[in-house]
Design a protein around this motif. Structure first.
Motif, PDB file in Angstrom:
ATOM      1  N   LEU A  82       0.822  -1.212   0.000  1.00  0.00           N
ATOM      2  CA  LEU A  82       0.000   0.000   0.000  1.00  0.00           C
ATOM      3  C   LEU A  82       0.856   1.264   0.000  1.00  0.00           C
ATOM      4  N   GLY A  83       2.074   1.152   0.464  1.00  0.00           N
ATOM      5  CA  GLY A  83       3.004   2.278   0.434  1.00  0.00           C
ATOM      6  C   GLY A  83       2.561   3.495   1.233  1.00  0.00           C
ATOM      7  N   ILE A  84       1.952   3.276   2.373  1.00  0.00           N
ATOM      8  CA  ILE A  84       1.483   4.388   3.204  1.00  0.00           C
ATOM      9  C   ILE A  84       2.685   5.047   3.891  1.00  0.00           C
ATOM     10  N   ASP A  85       2.781   6.333   3.737  1.00  0.00           N
ATOM     11  CA  ASP A  85       3.866   7.104   4.335  1.00  0.00           C
ATOM     12  C   ASP A  85       3.629   7.234   5.844  1.00  0.00           C
ATOM     13  N   PRO A  86       4.546   6.769   6.683  1.00  0.00           N
ATOM     14  CA  PRO A  86       4.370   6.861   8.136  1.00  0.00           C
ATOM     15  C   PRO A  86       4.176   8.289   8.640  1.00  0.00           C
ATOM     16  N   ASP A  87       4.663   9.260   7.888  1.00  0.00           N
ATOM     17  CA  ASP A  87       4.508  10.657   8.308  1.00  0.00           C
ATOM     18  C   ASP A  87       3.043  11.051   8.459  1.00  0.00           C
ATOM     19  N   VAL A  88       2.151  10.354   7.760  1.00  0.00           N
ATOM     20  CA  VAL A  88       0.716  10.636   7.853  1.00  0.00           C
ATOM     21  C   VAL A  88       0.264  10.536   9.313  1.00  0.00           C
ATOM     22  N   PHE A  89       0.821   9.585  10.049  1.00  0.00           N
ATOM     23  CA  PHE A  89       0.393   9.332  11.421  1.00  0.00           C
ATOM     24  C   PHE A  89       1.054  10.262  12.440  1.00  0.00           C
TER      25      PHE A  89
END
Length: 93
Positions: free
Chosen positions: A23-30
Motif C-alpha cells: 500500500l506504500g502508506i507514508d508513516p509521516d501521515v500518522f
C-alpha cells in the motif's frame, strides 16, 4: 525511510494496514498534525485498530495517531476513564 513496523513494537504488524508494503502508506501521515483526518481514515479500516489504540492508551508518551486516536483523543479518553473510576460525574459542556 521508516516503515510503520518500526513503530509497532509488540503489535501484530502482519495485519496492520499501515505496515503493508504494497500500500506504500507514508508513516509521516500518522505523525503530522495536518494529516490527522487522513490517518484516522486509514485506521478506520485496519483489523488491529483496537489493539493499536489500546497500546497507545497505555503509554502517554506516544505521539501521533494510533488506532484511530489522536493524542488529544487519547488524552480525553484517559481523563474520562480516571474520572469515571473515581465515581465523579463528567461535566457536560
Amino acid at each position: 525511510k521508516a516503515n510503520m513496523t518500526d513503530f509497532h513494537t509488540g503489535l501484530d504488524t502482519e495485519t496492520a494496514i499501515c505496515s503493508d508494503p504494497w500500500l506504500g502508506i507514508d508513516p509521516d501521515v500518522f505523525f503530522t498534525h495536518s494529516k490527522i483526518a487522513e490517518a484516522k481514515e486509514i485506521c478506520a479500516v485496519c483489523p488491529i485498530k483496537a489493539q493499536c489504540a489500546e497500546y497507545a492508551l497505555k503509554d502517554p508518551e506516544i505521539y501521533g495517531v494510533w488506532g484511530g486516536l489522536s493524542e488529544a483523543d487519547r488524552k480525553l479518553l484517559r481523563k474520562t476513564t480516571r474520572t469515571s473510576r473515581r465515581g465523579i460525574p463528567n461535566k457536560k459542556h
